[in-house]
Design a protein around this motif. Structure first.
Motif, PDB file in Angstrom:
ATOM      1  N   ARG A 151       1.017  -1.217   0.114  1.00 34.53           N
ATOM      2  CA  ARG A 151      -0.023  -0.003   0.008  1.00 34.53           C
ATOM      3  C   ARG A 151       0.805   1.175   0.035  1.00 34.53           C
ATOM      4  N   PHE A 152       2.007   1.164   0.522  1.00 37.41           N
ATOM      5  CA  PHE A 152       2.678   2.541   0.771  1.00 37.41           C
ATOM      6  C   PHE A 152       4.127   2.332  -0.245  1.00 37.41           C
ATOM      7  N   HIS A 153       4.788   3.600  -0.703  1.00 35.91           N
ATOM      8  CA  HIS A 153       5.903   3.636  -1.400  1.00 35.91           C
ATOM      9  C   HIS A 153       6.596   5.003  -0.970  1.00 35.91           C
ATOM     10  N   LEU A 154       8.056   4.853  -0.900  1.00 37.25           N
ATOM     11  CA  LEU A 154       8.939   5.910  -0.748  1.00 37.25           C
ATOM     12  C   LEU A 154       9.463   6.371  -2.196  1.00 37.25           C
ATOM     13  N   PHE A 155       9.343   7.676  -2.071  1.00 38.65           N
ATOM     14  CA  PHE A 155       9.759   8.218  -3.633  1.00 38.65           C
ATOM     15  C   PHE A 155      10.666   9.542  -3.408  1.00 38.65           C
ATOM     16  N   GLY A 156      11.488   9.762  -4.211  1.00 34.25           N
ATOM     17  CA  GLY A 156      12.370  10.865  -4.412  1.00 34.25           C
ATOM     18  C   GLY A 156      12.916  11.308  -5.747  1.00 34.25           C
ATOM     19  N   GLY A 157      13.388  12.505  -5.865  1.00 36.04           N
ATOM     20  CA  GLY A 157      13.911  12.785  -7.054  1.00 36.04           C
ATOM     21  C   GLY A 157      15.154  14.153  -6.863  1.00 36.04           C
ATOM     22  N   TYR A 158      15.794  14.131  -7.949  1.00 34.34           N
ATOM     23  CA  TYR A 158      16.732  15.139  -8.171  1.00 34.34           C
ATOM     24  C   TYR A 158      16.988  15.542  -9.614  1.00 34.34           C
ATOM     25  N   ALA A 159      16.879  16.963  -9.658  1.00 31.75           N
ATOM     26  CA  ALA A 159      17.008  17.724 -10.994  1.00 31.75           C
ATOM     27  C   ALA A 159      18.024  18.645 -10.976  1.00 31.75           C
TER      28      ALA A 159
ATOM     29  N   GLN B 122      22.183  34.412 -15.122  1.00 29.27           N
ATOM     30  CA  GLN B 122      22.538  33.247 -15.348  1.00 29.27           C
ATOM     31  C   GLN B 122      21.923  32.391 -13.917  1.00 29.27           C
ATOM     32  N   LEU B 123      21.094  31.263 -14.063  1.00 27.84           N
ATOM     33  CA  LEU B 123      20.387  30.781 -12.919  1.00 27.84           C
ATOM     34  C   LEU B 123      20.670  29.289 -13.453  1.00 27.84           C
ATOM     35  N   ASP B 124      21.253  28.896 -12.097  1.00 27.50           N
ATOM     36  CA  ASP B 124      21.438  27.270 -11.875  1.00 27.50           C
ATOM     37  C   ASP B 124      20.830  26.780 -10.832  1.00 27.50           C
ATOM     38  N   THR B 125      20.134  25.777 -10.773  1.00 27.62           N
ATOM     39  CA  THR B 125      19.214  25.185  -9.718  1.00 27.62           C
ATOM     40  C   THR B 125      19.272  23.863  -9.616  1.00 27.62           C
ATOM     41  N   ASP B 126      19.512  23.195  -8.258  1.00 29.21           N
ATOM     42  CA  ASP B 126      19.462  21.889  -7.930  1.00 29.21           C
ATOM     43  C   ASP B 126      18.124  21.584  -7.019  1.00 29.21           C
ATOM     44  N   VAL B 127      17.016  20.874  -7.591  1.00 28.35           N
ATOM     45  CA  VAL B 127      16.153  20.578  -6.659  1.00 28.35           C
ATOM     46  C   VAL B 127      15.875  19.043  -6.445  1.00 28.35           C
ATOM     47  N   TYR B 128      15.898  19.157  -5.126  1.00 27.40           N
ATOM     48  CA  TYR B 128      15.840  17.795  -4.471  1.00 27.40           C
ATOM     49  C   TYR B 128      14.150  17.639  -3.767  1.00 27.40           C
ATOM     50  N   ARG B 129      13.533  16.161  -3.788  1.00 30.42           N
ATOM     51  CA  ARG B 129      12.349  16.039  -3.429  1.00 30.42           C
ATOM     52  C   ARG B 129      12.410  14.507  -2.825  1.00 30.42           C
ATOM     53  N   ILE B 130      11.931  14.392  -1.661  1.00 34.00           N
ATOM     54  CA  ILE B 130      11.579  13.128  -1.019  1.00 34.00           C
ATOM     55  C   ILE B 130      10.094  12.953  -0.259  1.00 34.00           C
TER      56      ILE B 130
END
Length: 222
Positions: free
Chosen positions: A57-65, A85-93
């Motif tokens: 029923r559950f899941h852990l997820f994440g991402g990086y870009a 000039q814009l540089d971005t690092d995006v993390y998600r969990i």
């Protein structure tokens, strides 16, 4: 955003192929992400996403870009435009909950913590202003198998930034500028039980994001 709900209902009610495979929640995907941001040129760069099933029923997820973008800003004192000039690092969990609606379609609810690191500079100058932002998102949608080798998903979400920090100073925003409602539409074509090509679009008022990559599904490992 109405289109996202139309597709979600279609996924939940359309008869699905009898020979379709199972929906997997343990996977990793690597690809290229492109974002159209108001005021900037298109930002793009590599992205990595992953999910791990925690039981049925559950899941852990994440991402990086990581993405880079440019914009021209006119400076009256100089009488000309400068290139930002814009540089971005995006993390998600985050944590997700999935519930079977039919044999081939799931209701999916997700909540996530998100952090963004950014560097903003001017072309020709060495000085860079750094910043970071923290926030969260929540979404509800449907994921389903439409054929033996094809699946799709649709979700409606809400994201809100809880804090901003630029060069060590807390920066406030006007109410309503730090949140957004978005729709997420995606699909995967699988060439076998473990590998497929995946594409996804995230649509909001001030930014549109596209992802294209390869997904490996490994639920047999659980």
């Amino acid at each position: 955003m109405k289109n996202a709900w139309v597709l979600a209902l279609a996924l939940a009610t359309t008869p699905l192929a009898a020979n379709a495979g199972e929906l997997g929640y343990t996977y990793a995907e690597l690809g290229w992400q492109q974002t159209d941001i108001d005021g900037f040129d298109t930002a793009d760069g590599p992205a990595l996403n992953a999910s791990v099933a925690l039981g049925e029923r559950f899941h852990l997820f994440g991402g990086y870009a990581r993405q880079d973008a440019q914009a021209d800003l006119f400076v009256p004192e100089l009488g000309e435009a400068v290139e930002l000039q814009l540089d971005t690092d995006v993390y998600r969990i985050g944590l997700g909950w999935n519930h079977a609606l039919t044999e081939r379609a799931d209701l999916v609810l997700r909540g996530a913590y998100e952090r963004t690191h950014l560097d903003l500079g001017v072309a020709g100058f060495d000085e860079v202003v750094d910043g970071k932002g923290d926030g969260w998102s929540a979404e509800a949608g449907v994921r389903g198998l439409l054929a033996e080798r094809f699946e799709g998903w649709a979700a409606l979400g809400y994201a809100d930034a809880t804090s901003f920090n630029v060069a060590g100073e807390t920066v406030g925003t006007d109410e309503g500028q730090d949140d957004e409602v978005y729709g997420r539409l995606g699909a995967q074509f699988m060439w076998n039980a473990n590998w497929g090509v995946v594409g996804e679009a995230r649509l909001a008022d001030d930014a549109h994001q596209l992802f294209l990559g390869v997904r490996g599904t490994f639920d047999d490992w659980n």
